[in-house]
Enzyme design. Structure first.
Site, PDB file in Angstrom:
ATOM      1  N   LYS A 113      -8.357  17.918   8.352  1.00 13.23           N
ATOM      2  CA  LYS A 113      -9.717  17.484   8.011  1.00 13.23           C
ATOM      3  C   LYS A 113     -10.587  18.675   7.641  1.00 13.23           C
ATOM      4  O   LYS A 113     -11.429  18.589   6.740  1.00 13.23           O
ATOM      5  CB  LYS A 113     -10.366  16.729   9.189  1.00 13.23           C
ATOM      6  CG  LYS A 113      -9.761  15.388   9.448  1.00 13.23           C
ATOM      7  CD  LYS A 113     -10.239  14.353   8.446  1.00 13.23           C
ATOM      8  CE  LYS A 113      -9.558  13.024   8.722  1.00 13.23           C
ATOM      9  NZ  LYS A 113      -9.631  12.049   7.670  1.00 13.23           N
ATOM     10  N   LYS A 196       2.163  10.744   3.686  1.00 18.70           N
ATOM     11  CA  LYS A 196       2.202   9.368   4.199  1.00 18.70           C
ATOM     12  C   LYS A 196       1.261   8.462   3.394  1.00 18.70           C
ATOM     13  O   LYS A 196       0.279   8.925   2.813  1.00 18.70           O
ATOM     14  CB  LYS A 196       1.831   9.354   5.679  1.00 18.70           C
ATOM     15  CG  LYS A 196       0.411   9.717   5.962  1.00 18.70           C
ATOM     16  CD  LYS A 196      -0.029   9.314   7.370  1.00 18.70           C
ATOM     17  CE  LYS A 196      -1.512   9.580   7.516  1.00 18.70           C
ATOM     18  NZ  LYS A 196      -2.176   8.950   8.610  1.00 18.70           N
ATOM     19  N   LYS A 199      -5.101   5.126   3.826  1.00 23.10           N
ATOM     20  CA  LYS A 199      -6.124   4.220   3.306  1.00 23.10           C
ATOM     21  C   LYS A 199      -6.865   4.823   2.128  1.00 23.10           C
ATOM     22  O   LYS A 199      -7.322   4.130   1.248  1.00 23.10           O
ATOM     23  CB  LYS A 199      -7.127   3.887   4.411  1.00 23.10           C
ATOM     24  CG  LYS A 199      -6.532   3.040   5.519  1.00 23.10           C
ATOM     25  CD  LYS A 199      -7.625   2.502   6.442  1.00 23.10           C
ATOM     26  CE  LYS A 199      -7.068   2.031   7.766  1.00 23.10           C
ATOM     27  NZ  LYS A 199      -7.287   2.984   8.856  1.00 23.10           N
TER      28      LYS A 199
HETATM   29  P1  TYM Z   1      -5.286   4.556  11.434  1.00 20.12           P
HETATM   30  O1  TYM Z   1      -6.462   3.659  11.277  1.00 20.12           O
HETATM   31  O2  TYM Z   1      -5.163   5.717  10.500  1.00 20.12           O
HETATM   32  O3  TYM Z   1      -3.953   3.723  11.327  1.00 20.12           O
HETATM   33  C1  TYM Z   1      -3.736   2.560  12.103  1.00 20.12           C
HETATM   34  C2  TYM Z   1      -2.282   2.470  12.522  1.00 20.12           C
HETATM   35  O4  TYM Z   1      -1.425   2.494  11.379  1.00 20.12           O
HETATM   36  C3  TYM Z   1      -0.446   3.520  11.517  1.00 20.12           C
HETATM   37  N1  TYM Z   1      -0.176   4.126  10.198  1.00 20.12           N
HETATM   38  C4  TYM Z   1       1.049   4.297   9.689  1.00 20.12           C
HETATM   39  N2  TYM Z   1       2.277   4.027  10.172  1.00 20.12           N
HETATM   40  C5  TYM Z   1       3.335   4.298   9.388  1.00 20.12           C
HETATM   41  N3  TYM Z   1       3.232   4.835   8.150  1.00 20.12           N
HETATM   42  C6  TYM Z   1       2.022   5.135   7.615  1.00 20.12           C
HETATM   43  N4  TYM Z   1       1.927   5.627   6.388  1.00 20.12           N
HETATM   44  C7  TYM Z   1       0.863   4.871   8.390  1.00 20.12           C
HETATM   45  N5  TYM Z   1      -0.468   5.034   8.186  1.00 20.12           N
HETATM   46  C8  TYM Z   1      -1.095   4.570   9.299  1.00 20.12           C
HETATM   47  C9  TYM Z   1      -1.084   4.554  12.451  1.00 20.12           C
HETATM   48  O5  TYM Z   1      -0.100   5.331  13.100  1.00 20.12           O
HETATM   49  C10 TYM Z   1      -1.827   3.662  13.411  1.00 20.12           C
HETATM   50  O6  TYM Z   1      -0.975   3.171  14.419  1.00 20.12           O
HETATM   51  N6  TYM Z   1      -6.465   7.377  15.391  1.00 20.12           N
HETATM   52  C11 TYM Z   1      -5.960   6.086  14.976  1.00 20.12           C
HETATM   53  C12 TYM Z   1      -6.777   4.908  15.482  1.00 20.12           C
HETATM   54  C13 TYM Z   1      -6.990   4.909  16.948  1.00 20.12           C
HETATM   55  C14 TYM Z   1      -6.035   4.570  17.962  1.00 20.12           C
HETATM   56  C15 TYM Z   1      -6.720   4.717  19.187  1.00 20.12           C
HETATM   57  C16 TYM Z   1      -4.706   4.182  17.915  1.00 20.12           C
HETATM   58  C17 TYM Z   1      -8.164   5.216  17.569  1.00 20.12           C
HETATM   59  N7  TYM Z   1      -7.996   5.119  18.917  1.00 20.12           N
HETATM   60  C18 TYM Z   1      -6.077   4.467  20.417  1.00 20.12           C
HETATM   61  C19 TYM Z   1      -4.062   3.930  19.147  1.00 20.12           C
HETATM   62  C20 TYM Z   1      -4.751   4.069  20.363  1.00 20.12           C
HETATM   63  C21 TYM Z   1      -5.954   6.039  13.459  1.00 20.12           C
HETATM   64  O7  TYM Z   1      -6.666   6.752  12.813  1.00 20.12           O
HETATM   65  O8  TYM Z   1      -5.160   5.061  12.949  1.00 20.12           O
END
Ligand code: TYM
Length: 333
Positions: A113, A196, A199
């Site tokens: 970031k 990866k 979004k």
């Molecule tokens: P976020 O919003 O980026 O993504 C949500 C979930 O999707 C998974 N993910 C992926 N898995 C496989 N391949 C990909 N290309 C891919 N892109 C996203 C992420 O691993 C995630 O499970 N920090 C977290 C959100 C969060 C969270 C938490 C998760 C906040 N607090 C507590 C678990 C527990 C995040 O930014 O996910």
């Protein structure tokens, strides 16, 4: 026997994509019967990039709708917005006192970031893993279904839990672990082969659950391939492996076998493979997209779901905060 506690969250920063589905939501759905599940929209987390206030509500509602359309049942789980639980920022504050600058600065996602947005290196970004630990520990969860990109954050959550236990009372927080079916954390790559699927990065190389059939076809037909293997049974480059991974997730066994054999025999035609994958993917996404679109029109129902989810989550969060306050010594009355 009491059910195991599960927590996971998704940021409300845009449309959900295949990575979110296969890395996370699919597992939520598989766990919703056997476990005590808390799934939330991480709207506080999304504030690190200063989203436009007028977009936030729609983004949160979309994440909720897309989760339900993917098979999550709000009657079986607590589905809520992170900002509806004031206990989370309270625990975040407590854990911040146990988190050190040095370790936070070393987190790879923080360093990324800093590179991506050098003009907005705010304290929320630095302490992102602490807020994430609070999200998980607030329910004293043991299993966290997330994609591979979140593993390091989970390790930090375990560290903070241990530190709290060592200082204030052994075993208050159990150690949370990444949960994987078949021991396999999924990582879906971007279709251009660069990192990866995410979004916000390359929208043309990201398949969203809201994409229509034609958009899905166009994106998959443009996915990165090459001239094909020249040696039988060659190791696959990442971007080809990713196409096979997607095929594994959405196509029939006989289709997968056909292309796997063609790959091993060096006579694979990637154009045909992508056409097949595009059709199977469109068939897979269509019902999710259509259901999510319907749900999104009904804000009253979504609001009700969030409200009920917050009530369920509050019951567990309030107990944790009460216990944590007592252990720290904040119990004056
Ligand atoms: P976020 O919003 O980026 O993504 C949500 C979930 O999707 C998974 N993910 C992926 N898995 C496989 N391949 C990909 N290309 C891919 N892109 C996203 C992420 O691993 C995630 O499970 N920090 C977290 C959100 C969060 C969270 C938490 C998760 C906040 N607090 C507590 C678990 C527990 C995040 O930014 O996910």
């Amino acid at each position: 026997m009491s059910k195991e506690i599960v927590v996971s969250g998704i940021r409300s920063t845009g449309h959900l994509h295949l990575g979110n589905y296969f890395g996370a939501i699919q597992n939520y759905v598989k766990m919703q019967d056997a476990c005590n599940c808390y799934f939330f929209v991480a709207d506080y987390h999304s504030l690190t990039t200063h989203p436009d206030p007028k977009d936030l509500k729609e983004n949160v509602f979309r994440v909720v709708a897309e989760n339900i359309a993917s098979g999550l049942d709000p009657n079986k789980v607590a589905l809520y917005a992170q900002s509806d639980l004031p206990e989370i920022p309270e625990l975040y504050l407590m854990l911040n006192m146990l988190a050190y600058m040095g370790e936070l600065e070393k987190v790879p996602t923080f360093k990324d970031k800093v590179r991506q947005q050098p003009d907005n290196v705010n304290a929320g970004l630095l302490t992102y893993p602490v807020l994430m630990a609070a999200d998980i520990l607030i329910h004293r969860a043991v299993k966290v279904p997330v994609g591979k990109d979140q593993e390091q954050h989970l390790e930090m959550a375990r560290n903070f839990a241990q530190r709290f236990n060592n200082r204030y009372g052994m075993d208050f927080f159990p150690e949370p672990h990444v949960y994987r079916f078949n021991n396999d954390t999924v990582k879906i790559m971007s279709l251009d082969g660069n990192g990866k699927m995410s979004k916000s990065e390359n929208v043309n190389a990201t398949i969203y659950l809201s994409d229509d059939d034609d958009t899905i076809r166009k994106k998959i037909m443009k996915a990165k391939t090459d001239a094909g293997p020249t040696e039988p049974n060659s190791v696959m480059p990442d971007y080809i492996h990713n196409l096979f991974l997607l095929m594994n997730l959405t196509s029939t066994e006989s289709v997968i076998d056909t292309y796997q054999t063609a790959y091993n025999n060096c006579n694979i035609r990637y154009g045909d493979m992508k056409k097949q994958l595009a059709e199977d993917m469109a068939t897979f996404i269509r019902p999710i997209r259509e259901h999510a679109t319907e749900l999104q029109k009904d804000h009253d129902s979504l609001r009700k779901i969030l409200k009920e989810g917050a009530e369920k989550a509050h019951a567990s969060a309030a107990q944790t905060i009460e216990g944590a306050r007592k252990l720290i010594g904040i119990n004056y009355y």
